[in-house]
Design an enzyme around this catalytic site. Structure first.
Site, PDB file in Angstrom:
ATOM      1  N   HIS A   1       0.811  -1.221   0.000  1.00 29.26           N
ATOM      2  CA  HIS A   1       0.000   0.000   0.000  1.00 29.26           C
ATOM      3  C   HIS A   1       0.846   1.273   0.000  1.00 29.26           C
ATOM      4  O   HIS A   1       1.954   1.286   0.511  1.00 29.26           O
ATOM      5  CB  HIS A   1      -0.890   0.050   1.254  1.00 29.26           C
ATOM      6  CG  HIS A   1      -1.776  -1.130   1.400  1.00 29.26           C
ATOM      7  ND1 HIS A   1      -2.076  -1.674   2.615  1.00 29.26           N
ATOM      8  CD2 HIS A   1      -2.429  -1.880   0.484  1.00 29.26           C
ATOM      9  CE1 HIS A   1      -2.889  -2.699   2.451  1.00 29.26           C
ATOM     10  NE2 HIS A   1      -3.111  -2.858   1.168  1.00 29.26           N
TER      11      HIS A   1
ATOM     12  N   LYS B   1       6.218   6.262   7.034  1.00 27.76           N
ATOM     13  CA  LYS B   1       5.717   5.446   8.136  1.00 27.76           C
ATOM     14  C   LYS B   1       6.871   4.947   8.989  1.00 27.76           C
ATOM     15  O   LYS B   1       7.949   4.646   8.482  1.00 27.76           O
ATOM     16  CB  LYS B   1       4.960   4.229   7.594  1.00 27.76           C
ATOM     17  CG  LYS B   1       3.739   4.580   6.776  1.00 27.76           C
ATOM     18  CD  LYS B   1       3.114   3.338   6.171  1.00 27.76           C
ATOM     19  CE  LYS B   1       1.911   3.719   5.311  1.00 27.76           C
ATOM     20  NZ  LYS B   1       1.367   2.550   4.617  1.00 27.76           N
TER      21      LYS B   1
ATOM     22  N   ASP C   1      -6.810  -5.940  -1.976  1.00 26.59           N
ATOM     23  CA  ASP C   1      -5.410  -6.282  -2.235  1.00 26.59           C
ATOM     24  C   ASP C   1      -5.249  -7.338  -3.331  1.00 26.59           C
ATOM     25  O   ASP C   1      -4.193  -7.421  -3.956  1.00 26.59           O
ATOM     26  CB  ASP C   1      -4.726  -6.750  -0.959  1.00 26.59           C
ATOM     27  CG  ASP C   1      -4.459  -5.610   0.014  1.00 26.59           C
ATOM     28  OD1 ASP C   1      -4.680  -4.436  -0.357  1.00 26.59           O
ATOM     29  OD2 ASP C   1      -4.017  -5.886   1.143  1.00 26.59           O
TER      30      ASP C   1
ATOM     31  N   TYR D   1       1.886   1.393  13.482  1.00 23.98           N
ATOM     32  CA  TYR D   1       2.646   2.303  12.628  1.00 23.98           C
ATOM     33  C   TYR D   1       2.181   3.742  12.785  1.00 23.98           C
ATOM     34  O   TYR D   1       1.009   4.020  12.973  1.00 23.98           O
ATOM     35  CB  TYR D   1       2.635   1.876  11.166  1.00 23.98           C
ATOM     36  CG  TYR D   1       1.299   1.650  10.513  1.00 23.98           C
ATOM     37  CD1 TYR D   1       0.786   2.560   9.601  1.00 23.98           C
ATOM     38  CD2 TYR D   1       0.565   0.499  10.764  1.00 23.98           C
ATOM     39  CE1 TYR D   1      -0.418   2.348   8.970  1.00 23.98           C
ATOM     40  CE2 TYR D   1      -0.642   0.278  10.132  1.00 23.98           C
ATOM     41  CZ  TYR D   1      -1.131   1.202   9.242  1.00 23.98           C
ATOM     42  OH  TYR D   1      -2.342   0.992   8.625  1.00 23.98           O
TER      43      TYR D   1
END
Length: 184
Positions: free
Chosen positions: A62, A72, A170, A132
């Site tokens: 992603h 991130k 996904d 995250y």
């Protein structure tokens, strides 16, 4: 805190200093001042996310496009994952290359994934809690991704095909070769 460079420019492994005694352990999971001093990067995290996944869950690959791109800082609170970053910066000498690392509750390592990268992970333990921090807010219209089993990337997710659990979203992500513009 110790910083280790990866083969992908701007992508770092962060190894915290862990203090252990008969009571358990303690470590500083993030320190802005130390991070900036050791990496030379100024990042302001504005959103924290957490997921809980069972073995075989694969989330990714992603990223967010344009002005909504995100850096991130990822880590595992409990369990073990294979964490993967893919360089999508067209002007980078490592465009289309990936880096993977096992993150778990024992090593306490973190991975800093800069803007312009796709990110994903596969769950290797029976259960994992994954955390995250992001330097930009989630923006649904800007989300995108790359198919986890893109043959150009040849990522070994450390799972059998029969074990992989994916979201519907996904399963239909495009291949890296389908991108025609820079998504930073």
């Amino acid at each position: 805190m110790e910083i280790e460079k990866t083969p992908l420019e701007g992508c770092f492994i962060i190894k915290p200093r862990v203090f252990k005694d008969e009571r358990g352990s303690f470590f500083e999971s993030f320190n802005q001042e130390k991070f900036e001093k050791l990496t030379g990067k100024t990042v302001r995290f504005v959103q924290n996310n957490q997921s809980i996944s069972s073995r075989g869950v694969l989330r990714g690959l992603h990223f967010q496009k344009g002005k909504f791109a995100q850096a991130k800082l990822v880590r595992v609170i409990s369990g073990e994952v294979l964490d993967v970053a893919v360089d999508l910066r067209r002007d980078s000498k490592t465009f289309g290359e990936h880096f993977s690392i096992v993150l778990n509750e024992t090593n306490n390592y973190q991975l800093f994934v800069p803007r312009g990268f796709a990110h994903g992970f596969s769950t290797l333990s029976e259960r994992a809690i994954f955390s995250y921090q992001c330097d930009n807010f989630y923006h649904q219209e800007s989300e995108s991704g790359v198919l986890y089993k893109d043959p150009q990337l040849s990522i070994d997710w450390k799972l059998k095909d029969s074990e992989v659990l994916l979201s519907q979203k996904d399963k239909v992500l495009p291949l890296l070769s389908d991108f025609t513009e820079n998504y930073m």
